[in-house]
Enzyme design. Structure first.
Site, mmCIF file in Angstrom:
data_model
loop_
_atom_site.group_PDB
_atom_site.id
_atom_site.type_symbol
_atom_site.label_atom_id
_atom_site.label_comp_id
_atom_site.label_asym_id
_atom_site.label_seq_id
_atom_site.Cartn_x
_atom_site.Cartn_y
_atom_site.Cartn_z
ATOM 1 N N ASP A 252 -7.934 -1.831 14.009
ATOM 2 C CA ASP A 252 -9.328 -2.072 13.619
ATOM 3 C C ASP A 252 -9.468 -3.326 12.764
ATOM 4 O O ASP A 252 -10.514 -3.569 12.179
ATOM 5 C CB ASP A 252 -9.886 -0.846 12.877
ATOM 6 C CG ASP A 252 -9.098 -0.524 11.601
ATOM 7 O OD1 ASP A 252 -8.138 -1.259 11.264
ATOM 8 O OD2 ASP A 252 -9.437 0.474 10.933
ATOM 9 N N GLU B 290 -9.803 -1.418 5.160
ATOM 10 C CA GLU B 290 -10.460 -1.048 6.409
ATOM 11 C C GLU B 290 -11.741 -1.856 6.603
ATOM 12 O O GLU B 290 -12.248 -2.475 5.650
ATOM 13 C CB GLU B 290 -10.813 0.454 6.341
ATOM 14 C CG GLU B 290 -9.595 1.376 6.267
ATOM 15 C CD GLU B 290 -8.909 1.575 7.617
ATOM 16 O OE1 GLU B 290 -8.816 0.611 8.404
ATOM 17 O OE2 GLU B 290 -8.450 2.705 7.866
ATOM 18 N N HIS C 99 -7.561 -4.084 10.081
ATOM 19 C CA HIS C 99 -7.218 -3.949 8.653
ATOM 20 C C HIS C 99 -5.935 -4.705 8.307
ATOM 21 O O HIS C 99 -5.061 -4.889 9.141
ATOM 22 C CB HIS C 99 -7.147 -2.479 8.201
ATOM 23 C CG HIS C 99 -5.984 -1.663 8.662
ATOM 24 N ND1 HIS C 99 -6.113 -0.390 9.188
ATOM 25 C CD2 HIS C 99 -4.651 -1.893 8.653
ATOM 26 C CE1 HIS C 99 -4.929 0.103 9.469
ATOM 27 N NE2 HIS C 99 -4.018 -0.790 9.166
ATOM 28 N N ASP D 17 0.818 -1.211 0.000
ATOM 29 C CA ASP D 17 0.000 0.000 0.000
ATOM 30 C C ASP D 17 0.857 1.269 0.000
ATOM 31 O O ASP D 17 2.067 1.223 0.226
ATOM 32 C CB ASP D 17 -0.979 0.003 1.197
ATOM 33 C CG ASP D 17 -0.315 -0.387 2.519
ATOM 34 O OD1 ASP D 17 0.927 -0.383 2.600
ATOM 35 O OD2 ASP D 17 -1.038 -0.700 3.472
HETATM 36 C C1 GLP Z 1 -0.678 0.528 8.667
HETATM 37 C C2 GLP Z 1 -0.297 -0.183 7.341
HETATM 38 C C3 GLP Z 1 -0.425 -1.648 7.492
HETATM 39 C C4 GLP Z 1 0.266 -2.009 8.779
HETATM 40 C C5 GLP Z 1 -0.573 -1.608 9.932
HETATM 41 C C6 GLP Z 1 0.064 -1.857 11.301
HETATM 42 O O1 GLP Z 1 -1.815 1.272 8.612
HETATM 43 N N1 GLP Z 1 -1.005 0.204 6.185
HETATM 44 O O2 GLP Z 1 0.153 -2.283 6.363
HETATM 45 O O3 GLP Z 1 0.413 -3.374 8.828
HETATM 46 O O4 GLP Z 1 -0.987 -0.277 9.781
HETATM 47 O O5 GLP Z 1 1.030 -0.899 11.606
HETATM 48 P P1 GLP Z 1 1.988 -0.962 12.872
HETATM 49 O O6 GLP Z 1 2.911 -2.091 12.644
HETATM 50 O O7 GLP Z 1 2.701 0.353 12.883
HETATM 51 O O8 GLP Z 1 1.132 -1.174 14.066
#
Ligand code: GLP
Length: 261
Positions: free
Chosen positions: A136, A143, A138, A67
């Site tokens: 959440d 989402e 995702h 992404d």
């Molecule tokens: C972000 C990214 C995801 C990631 C997730 C967790 O929004 N788009 O690909 O896996 O959130 O992030 P973190 O590892 O900082 O908790």
């Protein structure tokens, strides 16, 4: 779904790194699906160290990121492209032309998404998809309420994700509301998925993903339908799992021939 519970975040990231390194060694021209976020820091540090110390070879590896923020160019300091360069691409011998991150400035989003999916196809599909988990539920930036069979597209972030990810932007800079993301359908098409999560804030999402119903309200729960997914969490993120003891027992008694798979 294989669920591995480890004592600390460090061990989660380390094992994630080890499994990725194993994939690179066993198939040097693997196609990796890569993720960003704080959880991946230790994973990429581990891979960079293995490259420096042991010559872990990325020369033939191809990668596709999940992404990107829509509206941020590749050189924006908060883009996922910049994140990948800093954390992995500039620290190993991966060929820049073998790495892809969605283009946050694509003028024709639909055409870009189609071309990106076609490039994954041409590469032979993703061998190992690395995933983090949003609070959440995702995966990628799919989402809650996302179609569980969607392809790559533009999405709108929820207020919760925007609040959480605002920490990656300097004070005063508002983060984008839109993102480009591979869909849950693309993720499920990977040959193997490896999801990492740690910390108490992830505990509700981990429980919903592993033990809840398969529902668009928790896009990660779609991984229950995937034939080869490994979930690695720390004790804090595993706190709400009803089957935690069972998962510990399964891992402890994993037959030797299955180790590392
Ligand atoms: C972000 C990214 C995801 C990631 C997730 C967790 O929004 N788009 O690909 O896996 O959130 O992030 P973190 O590892 O900082 O908790």
């Amino acid at each position: 779904m294989e669920v591995i519970i480890l004592p600390s975040p460090k061990e989660v990231e380390q094992m994630g790194g080890q499994l990725l390194a194993q994939q690179v060694r066993s198939k040097p021209n693997s196609v990796l699906g890569l993720a960003t976020g704080a959880t991946m820091h230790g994973v990429y540090t581990y891979l960079s160290e293995q490259h420096a110390k042991d010559g872990l070879d990325f020369a033939a590896i191809r990668s596709f990121n999940l992404d990107e923020y829509y509206g941020l160019g590749p050189h924006h300091p908060c883009s996922y492209h910049t994140y990948m360069c800093q954390h992995l691409f500039e620290r190993v011998n991966i060929q820049p032309e073998n790495t892809r991150v969605p283009d946050g400035l694509a003028p024709d989003v639909q055409a870009h998404c189609q071309e990106y999916e076609a490039a994954i196809e041409r590469a032979g599909g993703i061998d190992l998809q690395l995933l983090g988990l949003g609070e959440d539920g995702h995966i990628g930036f799919n989402e809650p309420s996302s179609s569980l069979s969607a392809g790559m597209r533009i999405k709108t972030l929820t207020p919760m994700t925007r609040r959480t990810n605002q920490r990656d932007f300097p004070p005063g800079e508002t983060m984008p509301m839109h993102v480009l993301t591979l869909g849950v359908g693309n993720i499920l098409a990977a040959r193997r998925c490896l999801l990492l999560a740690h910390g108490a804030k992830k505990a509700p999402a981990v429980q919903a993903m592993v033990e809840g119903p398969i529902t668009a309200m928790c896009p990660a729960s779609a991984l229950q339908q995937h034939r080869s997914t490994t979930v690695i969490v720390d004790e804090a993120a595993a706190a709400f799992l009803q089957l935690a003891d069972y998962f510990r027992c399964v891992y402890e008694h994993k037959p030797d021939w299955q180790k590392g798979r």
